[in-house]
Write an enzyme that holds these catalytic residues in place. Sequence first.
Site: not given
Length: 483
Positions: A194, A210, A229, A312, A373, A378, A390
Amino acid sequence: MKENNFIQSCALFFVFIPICAAVNKNIMFCSDWKATELAYSTIDECQWSKCPLKAHEINRLKFTCLIQENLDHQRYLLEKLQDMEVGAALPLYGGGAQLQPGRLQLPAQLRQLTERLAQLQLRPQPLTARLVRRVSELLLQLRPSGAPAAGWRQAAQSLSRKGPFEPWPGFGDTLVAMATGRITSADVAMVGSQLKLLLTLEGNQQILFKPQWYRRDRPLRGGLLSGRDRPHAELASWHLQRLLAVGRAPPVTGRALRLDAEVRPVATARLRRTITRRGPRCCVSGECRYCSPERPVCTDSAGLLAGAAVLWLPAGGSLRSHPHPWQRTYTGQPARWEQEAQFCRHVRSLLKPQRLLDLVDAAVLDFLIQNGDRHHYETLGRGGPMVLIDNGKSFGDADVDHLDILAPLLQCCSLRRRTWRALRAVPAGQLGPLMSVVAADRQGPLLTAPHLSALSRRHQVVLEVVRWCEQHSRPGHHVLVGD
């Protein structure tokens, strides 16, 4: 009255005021309501010709003050919550709430558990003084000092440590920088399916943005994977992880973008060509699996695009993605874990014990927020700690609890002691009210009342599942393990 004033104050963050100010350096942190009013009056009295600060610096100052207002209000709510009388016992699944086992193959004893849960009553208990102190500490950790863009290196180091997540010096300043830092470049983030933007801020730190597609109070029916999302769900999930000290996720905060003024001038060519106008609104479609020029996301009437800013992580370490053993097939066909009641034996042969416990912790969190989902997980490096990123597909339908999200716990019957202690520390019926205090930002409450009630309900389900495991595990098997 105080709540209404707070909500009005929150709205200021989403109205960027293009003025400058000559601000005394001693008023970079609003320590109380009086200092906040002084900072506002100083800002408003500043004239363009006398101002040494840039617009984004003014935005940072206002945001810092609004965080302090938010913390003051949250502490006020926490005091009220502590004094509130608990209500009478109510059916856990009454008033339209449903428990859905999904296609999970359940042995007879587990079917008895679902029947038991359907008949369970929720008996609210009062908050403990220890928990109130804990929540107060969490709120204080968000307090900024006023230093611009502090804490980037500490953020990466803290997330890469093993053991429970701990905030770093300058934690609140990191959130302020993420929410207000000047954008030096913007690109499409080629991660996930997305729309996401990768924004580089002054200081060369990057955030993942987002965008908000729906109002926060819009229920999403039709299943776990319905809809796009939800950035407010990403925010709420992060606050819940901090409250329960379960798992770890990179810091998240709200941010509102002016696509025309902040993003388009510094956008890469591939992002710029997807930024368009629809009447007075600026829109962006980006590039991703489900991106389409016919269905862009657009700014609101004030020219702002609200969303969630996520730190990030590759700036501090390489993220590695691993297939989740309990992932869904997304094809309508049952997965192996849905068909084999003893699937955990297979997983134990593949993963180290600590990684399996990581997945069980993640399942507990995912059940609370109803995130189905989690197809991958990670880690920081090959064998580093697991990072729960996420979480945007959570908090969709407050009336439905998908029990199969708890499959790792149901099938393995193993849980960290510290996770159990964190769950037990929250009295019955109080997880939702506590989240109403903790999970709020400049837009107001992150979760609606039905979602807050659902959190309290699901919290009791998790506790009951652990008790069931202790009663029905084979001899010699210890449900609670580790630290």
